[in-house]
Enzyme design. Structure first.
Site, PDB file in Angstrom:
ATOM      1  N   ASP A  92      -2.525  13.595  22.271  1.00 49.84           N
ATOM      2  CA  ASP A  92      -2.371  12.397  21.453  1.00 49.84           C
ATOM      3  C   ASP A  92      -0.997  11.804  21.726  1.00 49.84           C
ATOM      4  OD1 ASP A  92      -0.533  13.887  20.061  1.00 49.84           O
ATOM      5  OD2 ASP A  92      -1.753  14.128  18.274  1.00 49.84           O
ATOM      6  N   SER A  93      -0.738  10.625  21.194  1.00 45.11           N
ATOM      7  CA  SER A  93       0.477   9.898  21.580  1.00 45.11           C
ATOM      8  C   SER A  93       1.670  10.176  20.678  1.00 45.11           C
ATOM      9  CB  SER A  93       0.197   8.395  21.562  1.00 45.11           C
ATOM     10  OG  SER A  93      -0.047   7.960  20.234  1.00 45.11           O
ATOM     11  N   GLN A 194      -7.608   0.692  15.286  1.00 43.95           N
ATOM     12  CA  GLN A 194      -7.035   0.849  13.954  1.00 43.95           C
ATOM     13  C   GLN A 194      -7.664  -0.191  13.012  1.00 43.95           C
ATOM     14  OE1 GLN A 194      -5.265   3.179  12.644  1.00 43.95           O
ATOM     15  NE2 GLN A 194      -4.544   4.326  14.437  1.00 43.95           N
ATOM     16  N   ASP A 271     -11.392  16.318  17.145  1.00 48.35           N
ATOM     17  CA  ASP A 271     -10.378  17.372  17.050  1.00 48.35           C
ATOM     18  C   ASP A 271      -9.947  17.473  15.608  1.00 48.35           C
ATOM     19  OD1 ASP A 271      -7.208  16.482  16.653  1.00 48.35           O
ATOM     20  OD2 ASP A 271      -8.520  14.844  17.283  1.00 48.35           O
TER      21      ASP A 271
END
Length: 376
Positions: A92-93, A194, A271
């Site tokens: 992930d970022s 988002q 996840d």
């Protein structure tokens, strides 16, 4: 990366597919164990491969950036070599971790300035340097830098944040064009939808992300405290927009029931820390409901941990023995529980895949949701 859609369920939007990277094939639907700092907590890589057997695990950009630090990972030849893992990794970022540091970060158009939870030192994440960091970590699938909004979230804030996430996505893509791969294999890039729990924003964001034409797409900002029904509603809106011929990854989700319901809505990848975190606290997931192994009722129950025998620990140890290990605070108890929970999650998504391919997923899902929604 190659994505092959094999079959769609006739009664739901569930799909079975394969996703192929330079580190191998990922069969979807898939659950990715969370290996935050280069380890799935409490599990040897040998057990991970032989007993749990995931096609892909997740690493965390924020945590790996702070420790062991990018210089060490580069010297090691990337995260795969550093942790001795020859299968797929997704990173992930760091956007979610920055969100969770709300008292210690400042978000601006340029990026995010934050204080390390380890030593209080200041750092800055931008779309550009997060792409560089993920190149250096060397995961097979990397994520765009985004802002994860809290729940509940004011509409106007969610709208401003969404548009900033879109601008950050453009910067990520532009910067990646000039960044060569580091370790002799390619990386797939996923942007993130988002929009909080507002249907019009989610639809708008999904359209923007779909137009980016990446090889896969992710949905972020859910599983942050909203009711499950709102999560499902947002997932349904987004999956109606995102292209069918690319994988869809719902970040940070969730309970076994959440996973089955979202598979039915068209999600391919999941996840969550829940199976490992809950295991360390004595909560076991099974096909017939959840078990709090610390409860006195298990003290003289010598039946297997799980009669289904999903992993070797399920048949080798009894509930009474595992309850005893937790009672005396023995680390082995947490390890056994972790292997069981991860094994169950992987069994669940693989069974879902079998049912999609066989054509009876919907009936099976309805039965499983009713069974798992119990405390044993």
């Amino acid at each position: 990366m190659k994505f092959d859609l094999l079959k769609k369920d006739k009664n739901t939007k569930a799909r079975a597919a394969t996703l192929t990277t330079d580190h191998g094939v990922i069969e979807t639907p898939i659950f990715m164990p969370v290996g935050t700092v280069g380890t799935v907590k409490g599990v040897h890589q040998r057990e991970l491969k032989n007993d749990i057997n995931p096609d892909v695990i997740l690493g965390n950009t924020y945590h790996l950036y702070l420790r062991p630090q990018i210089e060490i990972l580069e010297k090691a030849g990337g995260l795969h070599k550093f942790m001795n893992w020859d299968r797929n990794i997704l990173t992930d970022s760091g956007g979610y971790q920055v969100y969770s540091l709300s008292a210690n970060r400042k978000i601006k158009e340029e990026g995010v300035k934050f204080r390390s939870h380890i030593d209080g030192s200041y750092h800055v994440f931008t779309p550009e340097n997060v792409m560089e960091i993920q190149r250096s970590i060397g995961a097979d699938i990397i994520m765009a830098f985004d802002e994860c909004t809290p729940y509940p979230c004011d509409y106007n804030y969610a709208k401003r944040s969404m548009h900033m996430t879109h601008r950050w996505l453009d910067r990520c893509i532009n910067h990646l064009d000039n960044l060569p791969f580091k370790y002799g294999y390619s990386q797939a890039f996923f942007p993130i939808v988002q929009g909080s729990t507002y249907k019009d924003l989610r639809k708008q964001s999904a359209e923007y992300i779909a137009n980016a034409d990446a090889v896969g797409n992710a949905i972020g900002g859910l599983s942050v405290g909203e009711p499950a029904e709102e999560m499902y509603a947002m997932t349904d809106v987004v999956c109606a927009v995102l292209p069918e011929d690319k994988p869809r990854y719902l970040m940070g989700v969730g309970t076994p029931i959440n996973i089955l319901e979202n598979i039915a809505l068209g999600i391919d990848m999941f996840d969550c820390v829940m199976p490992t975190r809950n295991a360390r606290n004595g909560m076991l997931f099974t096909a017939h409901g959840t078990i709090n192994i610390k409860n006195r009722k298990w003290a003289d129950d010598f039946s297997p941990i799980d009669e289904m025998g999903i992993t070797w620990v399920d048949t080798e140890y009894s509930k009474a023995y595992l309850k005893h290990l937790f009672s005396v605070n023995e680390l082995l108890g947490k390890q056994i529980a972790t292997i069981h929970n991860l094994g169950f999650y992987l069994w669940l998504v693989r069974e879902a895949r079998k049912r999609i391919l066989a054509g009876d997923f919907d009936t099976w899902k309805t039965k499983m949701v009713a069974q798992m929604d119990k405390r044993l």
